[in-house]
Structures are given as C-alpha cells and as structure tokens.
Design a protein around this motif. Structure first.
Motif, mmCIF file in Angstrom:
data_model
loop_
_atom_site.group_PDB
_atom_site.id
_atom_site.type_symbol
_atom_site.label_atom_id
_atom_site.label_comp_id
_atom_site.label_asym_id
_atom_site.label_seq_id
_atom_site.Cartn_x
_atom_site.Cartn_y
_atom_site.Cartn_z
ATOM 1 N N VAL A 209 0.833 -1.200 0.000
ATOM 2 C CA VAL A 209 0.000 0.000 0.000
ATOM 3 C C VAL A 209 0.870 1.253 0.000
ATOM 4 O O VAL A 209 0.604 2.228 -0.727
ATOM 5 N N LEU A 210 1.915 1.239 0.818
ATOM 6 C CA LEU A 210 2.810 2.392 0.868
ATOM 7 C C LEU A 210 3.501 2.615 -0.477
ATOM 8 O O LEU A 210 3.666 3.759 -0.919
ATOM 9 N N TRP B 193 2.362 1.737 -3.451
ATOM 10 C CA TRP B 193 1.398 2.264 -4.409
ATOM 11 C C TRP B 193 1.094 3.741 -4.130
ATOM 12 O O TRP B 193 0.916 4.546 -5.056
ATOM 13 N N THR B 194 1.016 4.088 -2.842
ATOM 14 C CA THR B 194 0.762 5.488 -2.494
ATOM 15 C C THR B 194 1.875 6.397 -3.013
ATOM 16 O O THR B 194 1.621 7.453 -3.608
ATOM 17 N N VAL C 209 1.541 9.306 -5.907
ATOM 18 C CA VAL C 209 1.977 10.687 -5.671
ATOM 19 C C VAL C 209 2.940 11.127 -6.766
ATOM 20 O O VAL C 209 2.841 12.242 -7.312
#
Length: 449
Positions: free
Chosen positions: A25-26, A28-29, A33
């Motif tokens: 998840v991190l 992909w975040t 961005v």
C-alpha cells in the motif's frame, strides 16, 4: 453459501494483515503521488521548453510569425491603421476644398458645379490611399519589413526587463507592444508619388504605432519567462525522474502497470495544458480592446505564435498514449491476452506455412532473437523522437506506425519457426506455448514481471 462467503472474507482479511500488504500500500501510495507530480511537471515542462526554444529564440520566433505578413486579417488591420494615421495627419478634405476654391476663382463658370465636390473627392483620395497601403502590405517589400520589425520586436520583448525600448518596437507601461509604422508610411508615400498623386507630397513623416499585443501584467510575464527559461532544464530532469521513480517504487509485479499509468499521466498533463490554452486564448482576446486590434487580427497573432506549443503538446500526448497502449497490450489482462492471441492467429493465417514447408534457418534465428530485435527497433524509434530537433505530432505518429509495422513484420516472418517443432527438439517457445496459462502473440506464456 454463507459459510463460503465468510471463509472468503476471512481469507481476504488475513491477506490484508500480511506483513507485505502494508508495504505494498505504501509503495502504491508513493507511486501515485509521483504520477500526479509527473502530470503536473509535464504540464509545466512543455510550456517551459516552448518558451526556451521558441519565444526566446529570435530565429525560431521570426520563422513562426513570418507567414502572418500574408494573413488577410493582419494585412487588413495594418492597411486600416496606416490609412487612418495618414488621413489623420493630412487634412485631405481641407486641401481638396482649397484646391476647388482656387479652381473656382480661375474658372468662375464651374465654381457652382464643383463647390460641393470636396467631400466626394476627399473620400476618393482616402480610398486611393487605402488602396496604396493595401498594395504595399501585399508586396514582397512588406514581407521583408515585417520580418525585420518582428525581429526587433522579439529582441525588445527579451530585453524589456532592462528597460531597452528603442527601435521600431516599443513596450508601454500598460503592457502594450506596438510596431512603428514609419517605414510603412514612407513606402506608401513613395507608392503614391509614383502614381502621380500630388497630395502625397503633403504627407508628413509620421511615426505611428500599431498595437500587436496587450498584457497589463507584462512585467510579471517577463519575470515568468526568465524563470521558466532558467528552470526548463531542471524541470525536464524532474519530469524524467518522476516517471522513473513512479515505476521504481511501485510494488513488485505492478511495475508494468505503473509504466502504463505514467504514460497516461503524461497524456493527462497535456490534456490539461490544451484546456489551459483554450481558456488563455479566450482571456487574451477578451482583454484586447477592439479599437486597438481587431478580433480577427488578434486571433491570427495568438494562434500563430502558440502553434509550436500546440504541436509539442500533441506530440507529447501521442507519446504518452502510445506508452500506455503498448503496456496494455503487453499485460496479462484477459483483453490483452485475447488481442495477442488474435494477432497470433492472424499471423498463422497470413503466413499460411504452419507445417506446410520446412522452416528456414534464418527464421529460427529470427525467432530466437526477435525480442532483442524488437527492443532495438523501439530504442531507435525513441532516439528518433529524442534527437529530432523539432518533432511534430505527425512525426510521432509516423514513427509509431513504422515501428509497429517493423515489429509486425518480424513476428510474421518468424511465426513458422515458433509454431513448428524443431527436428531435434521443440522450438524456443514450444514449451511455453504448451504450458497452461495465457499466451502472448508469439505463443509464449505471459511471464510475471
């Protein structure tokens, strides 16, 4: 059924609690961005390079605006303005009336007949002057004059920050950029003299002005131009780093998708830029008073000067879409697999040589090295777009079409070697073709990233 659904929900929740899920998840975040930053940087970088290579390059700018000398709207605008300047400096009706009065005194019999002709003759003289101006702006001499004046205009705008406003171009405190009509009026005066128009001698030396642009915030615009000029190389590097970073930080197995999203981000940035240009065009045309520049002439000026920017954004938009489409076709989605299989079946049909003839050695060699050859073709296409000094959207499209045709030709020529077993063993892709799972156009399995 409820029990099965509950077990699925528990398994999904357990997967989300796995140690790697949070990291995914991190990643992909961070990738998303960077993709947003990529779109914003593309939106900024393309205008920055346009300013650097177009507006701040005198030769390129002059070459861009040179066709305006033959634009009917510009010619009509200059003819009207110069005619008004001449008739405003010369009392044509007064001179005509005095001449008629003198004629009436010399010939009393016609005095009553010619006494009311002054307005008519004055209008005919004005029309004659307008005709002479129109002929001059349509002559080759005006083409040369227009090029010279616009070269001086470009230099004046670039040096405006230092307060240098000398020459045929001036920039007022209100942001008006004007061209001097002195040379045009001198040319018209000589033209009228050659025609035998006596009133031409009455035309004084006039240094009139024609407004070609108006921007009340010109100082801020010049500051922005200088800033963009200095930042354009940095913006280019940041854009490239954001694209690479968005793919690099994506989770393992999702980098192909991130590459496609990078292409879409670039295309989205260009779409936003196109919308911004439409809005800017409306604001620019609305800000110019009709009495200073006609709407038709203002439109021609704006569209001509910004045409290189439009061409560049179309080029970048096409490149971004091509990246996204290429990544999609190479993906493992059912649609991509179906398309690749369709190409494979079409290749089998077109070659018509499956098992019918002996496969040539060069076809086997081509099949073994086809990925390297195709990668080289794509690399050459990329170099063409990078090294082409001023590529257009047509250049990008034709480069993509030629690249696709060459890759398709390679796939068709080596197709018999892929589907026909080798006498001493299976063909390079035969094992992968027989393996379970989706197949790519060459018959191989779609390997994970």
């Amino acid at each position: 059924m409820a029990r099965l659904q509950r077990e699925r929900d528990e398994a999904r929740a357990q997967n989300l609690r796995k140690p790697g899920s949070k990291a995914r998840v991190l990643r992909w975040t961070a990738s998303i961005v960077l993709l947003v930053l990529l779109a914003l940087l593309a939106f900024t970088t393309v205008p920055a390079f346009y300013l650097r290579t177009q507006l701040l390059d005198t030769d390129r700018y002059v070459a861009t605006v040179a066709p305006l000398a033959a634009d009917p709207a510009i010619q009509s605008e200059i003819a009207d303005k110069v005619t008004n300047q001449i008739t405003g400096a010369v009392d044509i009706q007064g001179i005509t009336k005095d001449a008629l009065d003198d004629l009436g005194q010399a010939a009393p019999r016609v005095a009553s007949v010619i006494s009311g002709l002054a307005p008519v003759l004055s209008q005919q003289t004005t029309d004659l002057i307008h005709s002479a101006v129109a002929d001059f702006v349509a002559a080759p001499e005006f083409q040369d004059l227009w090029t010279r004046v616009n070269r001086e205009a470009h230099q004046a705008v670039v040096s405006a920050a230092s307060g240098s406003n000398d020459g045929a171009v001036s920039i007022s405190d209100t942001g008006e950029i004007t061209l001097s009509t002195k040379d045009i009026i001198d040319g018209v005066k000589a033209n009228l003299t050659q025609r035998g128009v006596g009133i031409a001698s009455q035309i004084p030396s006039i240094d009139g002005q024609i407004t070609v642009a108006q921007a009340p915030a010109l100082p801020q615009i010049l500051t922005a131009i200088n800033t963009f000029d200095k930042l354009s190389p940095l913006l280019g590097w940041l854009t490239a780093l954001c694209a690479v970073g968005a793919v690099a930080v994506a989770p393992a197995g999702a980098r192909r998708r991130a590459t496609g999203l990078a292409g879409l981000s670039i295309a989205a940035g260009m779409a936003l830029l196109a919308i911004a240009l439409v809005v800017g065009r409306f604001l620019y045309l609305d800000a110019i008073p009709p009495d200073s520049l006609s709407p038709a002439a203002a439109e021609s000026l704006f569209d001509t000067v910004l045409e290189p920017l439009r061409t560049t954004l179309r080029l970048v938009f096409v490149v971004g879409l091509l990246i996204a489409i290429a990544v999609f076709l190479a993906g493992r989605s059912s649609a991509a697999i179906w398309i690749r299989q369709g190409f494979a079946r079409a290749g089998d049909y077109l070659t018509g040589r499956i098992g019918a003839h002996e496969v040539k050695p060069w076809q086997r060699m081509l099949a073994r090295h086809r990925r390297v050859i195709e990668a080289a073709v794509i690399g050459i296409a990329a170099l063409v777009l990078i090294l082409w000094q001023y590529p257009t959207a047509a250049v990008a499209i034709w480069t993509a079409v030629i690249t696709a045709v060459v890759i398709l030709a390679v796939e068709l020529l080596c197709r018999p070697a892929i589907v026909t077993p080798h006498p001493t063993g299976p063909a390079p892709d035969q094992v992968s073709q027989a393996a379970p799972g989706g197949q790519n156009p060459a018959g191989g399995q779609d390997a994970p990233e």
